[in-house]
Design a protein around this motif. Sequence first.
Motif, PDB file in Angstrom:
ATOM      1  N   SER A  37       4.221   8.499  -9.429  1.00 55.45           N
ATOM      2  CA  SER A  37       3.415   7.299  -9.710  1.00 55.45           C
ATOM      3  C   SER A  37       3.427   7.000 -11.198  1.00 55.45           C
ATOM      4  O   SER A  37       3.353   5.852 -11.619  1.00 55.45           O
ATOM      5  CB  SER A  37       1.986   7.442  -9.185  1.00 55.45           C
ATOM      6  OG  SER A  37       1.208   8.288  -9.998  1.00 55.45           O
TER       7      SER A  37
ATOM      8  N   ALA B 251       3.749  -6.027 -13.076  1.00 54.86           N
ATOM      9  CA  ALA B 251       3.218  -5.650 -11.758  1.00 54.86           C
ATOM     10  C   ALA B 251       1.712  -5.464 -11.925  1.00 54.86           C
ATOM     11  O   ALA B 251       1.226  -5.390 -13.052  1.00 54.86           O
ATOM     12  CB  ALA B 251       3.856  -4.344 -11.287  1.00 54.86           C
ATOM     13  N   SER B 252       1.008  -5.406 -10.797  1.00 58.37           N
ATOM     14  CA  SER B 252      -0.427  -5.084 -10.847  1.00 58.37           C
ATOM     15  C   SER B 252      -0.657  -3.835 -10.014  1.00 58.37           C
ATOM     16  O   SER B 252      -0.045  -3.675  -8.948  1.00 58.37           O
ATOM     17  CB  SER B 252      -1.253  -6.235 -10.262  1.00 58.37           C
ATOM     18  OG  SER B 252      -0.990  -7.423 -10.971  1.00 58.37           O
ATOM     19  N   TYR B 253      -1.535  -2.973 -10.501  1.00 59.24           N
ATOM     20  CA  TYR B 253      -1.765  -1.687  -9.832  1.00 59.24           C
ATOM     21  C   TYR B 253      -3.255  -1.410  -9.653  1.00 59.24           C
ATOM     22  O   TYR B 253      -4.054  -1.705 -10.541  1.00 59.24           O
ATOM     23  CB  TYR B 253      -1.206  -0.534 -10.687  1.00 59.24           C
ATOM     24  CG  TYR B 253       0.267  -0.654 -10.989  1.00 59.24           C
ATOM     25  CD1 TYR B 253       1.223  -0.226 -10.081  1.00 59.24           C
ATOM     26  CD2 TYR B 253       0.695  -1.208 -12.197  1.00 59.24           C
ATOM     27  CE1 TYR B 253       2.575  -0.345 -10.356  1.00 59.24           C
ATOM     28  CE2 TYR B 253       2.053  -1.328 -12.485  1.00 59.24           C
ATOM     29  CZ  TYR B 253       2.985  -0.897 -11.559  1.00 59.24           C
ATOM     30  OH  TYR B 253       4.318  -1.020 -11.837  1.00 59.24           O
ATOM     31  N   SER B 254      -3.595  -0.796  -8.529  1.00 56.71           N
ATOM     32  CA  SER B 254      -4.906  -0.162  -8.356  1.00 56.71           C
ATOM     33  C   SER B 254      -4.596   1.231  -7.855  1.00 56.71           C
ATOM     34  O   SER B 254      -3.953   1.382  -6.806  1.00 56.71           O
ATOM     35  CB  SER B 254      -5.750  -0.898  -7.315  1.00 56.71           C
ATOM     36  OG  SER B 254      -5.913  -2.245  -7.696  1.00 56.71           O
ATOM     37  N   GLN B 255      -5.003   2.239  -8.606  1.00 54.83           N
ATOM     38  CA  GLN B 255      -4.643   3.622  -8.251  1.00 54.83           C
ATOM     39  C   GLN B 255      -5.900   4.466  -8.080  1.00 54.83           C
ATOM     40  O   GLN B 255      -6.876   4.324  -8.831  1.00 54.83           O
ATOM     41  CB  GLN B 255      -3.762   4.230  -9.358  1.00 54.83           C
ATOM     42  CG  GLN B 255      -3.337   5.665  -9.042  1.00 54.83           C
ATOM     43  CD  GLN B 255      -2.190   6.149  -9.900  1.00 54.83           C
ATOM     44  OE1 GLN B 255      -1.930   5.593 -10.966  1.00 54.83           O
ATOM     45  NE2 GLN B 255      -1.509   7.190  -9.462  1.00 54.83           N
TER      46      GLN B 255
ATOM     47  N   VAL C  30       0.055  -1.930  -5.006  1.00 53.63           N
ATOM     48  CA  VAL C  30       0.965  -2.443  -6.027  1.00 53.63           C
ATOM     49  C   VAL C  30       1.367  -3.868  -5.663  1.00 53.63           C
ATOM     50  O   VAL C  30       1.783  -4.117  -4.531  1.00 53.63           O
ATOM     51  CB  VAL C  30       2.253  -1.587  -6.104  1.00 53.63           C
ATOM     52  CG1 VAL C  30       3.201  -2.126  -7.168  1.00 53.63           C
ATOM     53  CG2 VAL C  30       1.921  -0.130  -6.367  1.00 53.63           C
ATOM     54  N   SER C  31       1.248  -4.765  -6.611  1.00 52.35           N
ATOM     55  CA  SER C  31       1.722  -6.136  -6.387  1.00 52.35           C
ATOM     56  C   SER C  31       2.837  -6.449  -7.372  1.00 52.35           C
ATOM     57  O   SER C  31       2.696  -6.190  -8.566  1.00 52.35           O
ATOM     58  CB  SER C  31       0.597  -7.154  -6.619  1.00 52.35           C
ATOM     59  OG  SER C  31      -0.485  -6.863  -5.790  1.00 52.35           O
TER      60      SER C  31
ATOM     61  N   LEU D 201      -1.958   4.044  -4.027  1.00 49.40           N
ATOM     62  CA  LEU D 201      -1.963   2.853  -4.894  1.00 49.40           C
ATOM     63  C   LEU D 201      -1.834   1.582  -4.076  1.00 49.40           C
ATOM     64  O   LEU D 201      -1.272   1.617  -2.973  1.00 49.40           O
ATOM     65  CB  LEU D 201      -0.781   2.834  -5.866  1.00 49.40           C
ATOM     66  CG  LEU D 201      -0.494   3.983  -6.789  1.00 49.40           C
ATOM     67  CD1 LEU D 201       0.601   4.854  -6.229  1.00 49.40           C
ATOM     68  CD2 LEU D 201      -0.100   3.489  -8.164  1.00 49.40           C
TER      69      LEU D 201
ATOM     70  N   VAL E 160       4.319   3.220 -12.607  1.00 53.26           N
ATOM     71  CA  VAL E 160       3.455   2.327 -13.397  1.00 53.26           C
ATOM     72  C   VAL E 160       4.044   1.999 -14.772  1.00 53.26           C
ATOM     73  O   VAL E 160       3.459   1.213 -15.513  1.00 53.26           O
ATOM     74  CB  VAL E 160       2.007   2.881 -13.534  1.00 53.26           C
ATOM     75  CG1 VAL E 160       1.378   3.050 -12.170  1.00 53.26           C
ATOM     76  CG2 VAL E 160       1.950   4.190 -14.323  1.00 53.26           C
TER      77      VAL E 160
ATOM     78  N   TYR F 166       0.887  -1.181   0.000  1.00 55.73           N
ATOM     79  CA  TYR F 166       0.000   0.000   0.000  1.00 55.73           C
ATOM     80  C   TYR F 166       0.918   1.223   0.000  1.00 55.73           C
ATOM     81  O   TYR F 166       1.887   1.289   0.776  1.00 55.73           O
ATOM     82  CB  TYR F 166      -0.882   0.008   1.255  1.00 55.73           C
ATOM     83  CG  TYR F 166      -1.542   1.359   1.455  1.00 55.73           C
ATOM     84  CD1 TYR F 166      -2.687   1.696   0.753  1.00 55.73           C
ATOM     85  CD2 TYR F 166      -0.968   2.315   2.296  1.00 55.73           C
ATOM     86  CE1 TYR F 166      -3.267   2.947   0.890  1.00 55.73           C
ATOM     87  CE2 TYR F 166      -1.538   3.569   2.439  1.00 55.73           C
ATOM     88  CZ  TYR F 166      -2.687   3.872   1.732  1.00 55.73           C
ATOM     89  OH  TYR F 166      -3.247   5.116   1.861  1.00 55.73           O
TER      90      TYR F 166
END
Length: 232
Positions: free
Chosen positions: A77, A86-90, A156-157, A154, A81, A68
Motif C-alpha cells: 500500500s 488519485a484519492s485514498y482512504s486507508q 482508491v479512486s 483502502l 499511495v 475497494y
Amino acid sequence: MISIQVKLISYPKETDLIAKMAAAICYSGGHDYEEIRKDAESKPAEYLSTIVKNGHLSILEHNVYVFYISGLSRVASHQLVRKRIASYSQQSQRYVDAKNFRAVIPDTIKESQFLELYNKKLEDCSNLYQQMVDGGIPKEDARFILPGATTTQLMVSMNAHALVDFFVQRLCVRSQWEIRQLAVAMLEEAQKVSPLIFKDLGAYCDFYGYCPENDKSCGRIKTLKELLNNDK
Ligand SMILES: Cc1cc2nc3c(=O)[nH]c(=O)nc-3n(C[C@H](O)[C@H](O)[C@H](O)COP(=O)(O)OP(=O)(O)OC[C@H]3O[C@@H](n4cnc5c(N)ncnc54)[C@H](O)[C@@H]3O)c2cc1C
C-alpha cells in the motif's frame, strides 16, 4: 491464507462512450450534444484505442473508478499511495485496534526454511502489541511494532488516465510482485466495465512499444536508447 481482494465499487455509466465523446468534441466538428454523441457512437472500437495509444490521455480523465481493496500488505500500500493523481482512504493504525492483525506471507518465504521463524516473529509482534495496548500504550505508538506484512484496507479512486499510467508502471514484470498482483486485479475489474479504454493495457513496453528502463530492462523489448541507436 491472505489474498488481495479488489472490487470495483463505482464507475460512471458508459465509460467508453464518455471517452469517445470527449474525443469527438476535440476532433469531429459536431455542433451540439446530439451530434457529438451520434458521432461518438458511430466510431469503431479502434477509434478509442488509437487515440489512447497516440497519447491523448486527457480524454480519459472524465471517467473515475472507485476500488475497494483489502488483503494488501502495508509494504504494497505504501507503493500504491505514491501515485499522487488519485484519492485514498486507508484503514488507520492510530484508531483501529490491530490485536488480530493479518499478515501477508510472500511465496519465497512460504517455500523456505524461514517460514516457521517468520510466523513466530509475527506472533511475537502480535503478542507485544497486545501487551502494550493492554498496558496503556496508545495504539498510535504500539503500532510501531506492527510489521510491513500487516494487511490493510483502502478505498482508491482514480480517473482512467491515472489508471493507464499506474498500469503501465506496475504491470511491468520488474515491478514488485504484490503491487503487480494488485495492478492485474484492478485492470481485470476496469476491463469489465470499460473494455475499449483498457483493451490494450499492459506493461509500459506492451503499451508504448519500448522499454523506459534502459539498463534495468528485462530485455524482452528494446529500450528507447537501443531503438534510437538502431536508427543511427
Ligand atoms: C519500478 C518502480 C520503482 C520505484 N521505486 C521507487 C523508489 O525506490 N523510491 C521511491 O520513492 N519511489 C519509487 N517509485 C515510485 C515512483 O517514483 C512514483 O512516485 C510512482 O510510481 C508514482 O508515479 P507518478 O509520479 O508518475 O504518478 P503520480 O504521482 O500520479 O503523478 C502523475 C504525474 O504527475 C506529474 N507530477 C506529479 N507530482 C509532481 C511534482 N511534484 N512535480 C512535477 N510533476 C509532478 C508527473 O508528470 C507524474 O508522472 C517506483 C516506481 C516504479 C514503477
